[in-house]
Design an enzyme around this catalytic site. Sequence first.
Site, PDB file in Angstrom:
ATOM      1  N   GLU A  83      -9.560  -4.933  -4.230  1.00  0.00           N
ATOM      2  CA  GLU A  83      -8.276  -3.097  -3.502  1.00  0.00           C
ATOM      3  C   GLU A  83      -9.977  -2.176  -3.076  1.00  0.00           C
ATOM      4  O   GLU A  83      -9.623  -1.246  -2.238  1.00  0.00           O
ATOM      5  CB  GLU A  83      -7.286  -2.952  -4.696  1.00  0.00           C
ATOM      6  CG  GLU A  83      -6.681  -3.857  -4.461  1.00  0.00           C
ATOM      7  CD  GLU A  83      -4.629  -3.815  -3.786  1.00  0.00           C
ATOM      8  OE1 GLU A  83      -5.400  -3.738  -2.956  1.00  0.00           O
ATOM      9  OE2 GLU A  83      -4.118  -4.407  -3.798  1.00  0.00           O
ATOM     10  N   HIS A 107      -8.134  -5.134   0.369  1.00  0.00           N
ATOM     11  CA  HIS A 107      -7.329  -4.688   0.893  1.00  0.00           C
ATOM     12  C   HIS A 107      -6.163  -5.075   1.841  1.00  0.00           C
ATOM     13  O   HIS A 107      -6.805  -4.874   2.795  1.00  0.00           O
ATOM     14  CB  HIS A 107      -6.796  -2.843   0.629  1.00  0.00           C
ATOM     15  CG  HIS A 107      -5.198  -2.127   0.540  1.00  0.00           C
ATOM     16  ND1 HIS A 107      -5.150  -2.304  -0.501  1.00  0.00           N
ATOM     17  CD2 HIS A 107      -5.504  -1.307   0.924  1.00  0.00           C
ATOM     18  CE1 HIS A 107      -3.670  -1.360  -0.704  1.00  0.00           C
ATOM     19  NE2 HIS A 107      -4.210  -1.236   0.385  1.00  0.00           N
ATOM     20  N   SER A 144       0.980  -1.684  -0.049  1.00  0.00           N
ATOM     21  CA  SER A 144      -0.203   0.129   0.014  1.00  0.00           C
ATOM     22  C   SER A 144       1.162   0.507   0.093  1.00  0.00           C
ATOM     23  O   SER A 144       1.260   1.344  -0.712  1.00  0.00           O
ATOM     24  CB  SER A 144      -0.634  -0.013   0.776  1.00  0.00           C
ATOM     25  OG  SER A 144      -2.073   1.246   1.585  1.00  0.00           O
TER      26      SER A 144
END
Length: 540
Positions: A339, A443, A213
């Site tokens: 995501e 995510h 991320s």
Amino acid sequence: MNKIITLFLILLLVNISIAAKRRVVKTYNDPELVFTPKGAIRGIVHDTHRVFYGVPFAKPPINALRWENPVEAKDWRYIKSATQQKPECAQRCNLGDGACSEVGTSEDCLYLDVFTPRNANPESKLPVIVFIPGGAFSVGSGAVPLYDASKFANSSVIFVNTNYRLGVFGFLGTDLLSGNFGFLDQIKALEWVHNNIESFGGDKAQVTIYGQSAGSFSVATHLVSPYSKPYFQAAILSSTPLTIGLKDKSTARGFATRFANKVGCSNVEDIDCLRSKTMDEVLEAQEQVKLQLGDKILDAFTIWSPVVDGDVIPKQPLTAIKDGETHSVPTIIGDVQDEGILFVYLAFKKKVSPLLYPGYLSSMFPLTWGRVLLKYPASGTDARPALARVINDYLFRCSGRYHVNKLVAKQISESSPLVYHYQYNHVKSIGHSFEPCNGHVCHGTELSLFFNSFNMVNEDLEDVEVDLAESLNNYIVNFAKTHNPNQGDLDTPLVWEPVSKSKNRTLVIQDGFELLDKTTVDPKCDLFDSLSYRGYTKNK
């Protein structure tokens, strides 16, 4: 008088004796001790590995050092205890169990944790992985159970988890403040690894940087920065929101001005006023800085982020990728299947009417939203699933494909660094704590499997998932050792072929492993490629 002199001599001898016991007696026979160029440290020895928690890589960035570039940590004379983790950097952590510090928060946070095999010594020359945690550049820490790296250390890798300043503390950009303090912290940590890791048994010439991320976005930025280049030889990028982009100076200054007003300083350049505020006052003001009319909606994902300053960060990572100006190293790039769900459903707690959906698209694609709508139509009474698919592809999946394709196009010979691509599609048997993510691969879902830290975060996985996790970790370890996920000491279930100019190969991770072409025929990504990613990949 004689009694007084005698007592004084006795006390002097006691103090000398105590100091002598505390002085470093250099020996390699005690696995708890490591002798770094900065000083000796004492860690924790387990059956198969050692851990050194809270090793300082810079001076505490407090008081006069708040909003200053990281400063070299002082040497120490006596043995420093490294048996307890240090607090995470100042933040209001909302990442859930296992991903927030159990120790607390502090501005005094520039520490790292080092995991090594039990028998590692200065002659071992083991590969090193440095992990940069995510959290939108505002939350997160390497010193949490989720990133317990015992499995890596058990596989003969030195693993380093690091912290860096976050939010306003790390990325306040004005005419006088660079806005890159947190990113410079990361470079300082990499420099520390370069200068000290051999003491732990690591090879400073075999360092892989790994992030997820915002941590992965950081890795992408290190692939651009000339200041980072000497400190790593390979890279792993997981779930990189490249399209969000880093801040330009003007945008950064706008957010900084709003912060200064919220915290009670009339002039954003009044550093004395800013430094007079407590950590909690800064965090509260940071929370109050929101997007305003005229702002770009994608800035909401990372109001605070590194700043493209033309020096430490010469240009946007996506622009550097387009121009072929990133550092050429062996690379793994990947993402997870869903995501976008986490971000959309956190932003919109209730259903989004399909009638409002075109408005959201037009805010991201002012002139071309109609073309995006044709590829991503909303159905039913809730547009959130469609919006999540847009976010998934535009921010993560397609920009990742673009990155892979540009790196492969840059290869000029068989000796060029290889590029490996993966897609993680495994739905965990235990479900997800965030209800919209149940049955999906949201995510960050993959991290406990890549690290094999599922027990540390109380995930009771099925046996087949434990096997899956071990294979994932083996791929990463092999890559760190040989720059090829298939070559090394550890078995893997399937040969993971690199992407090449003649063959697109993605390692698809579901209940097992499969090699597929997931990138050649992809009309949605072709559309975003043609539109450019927020203008960063537009040919001028």
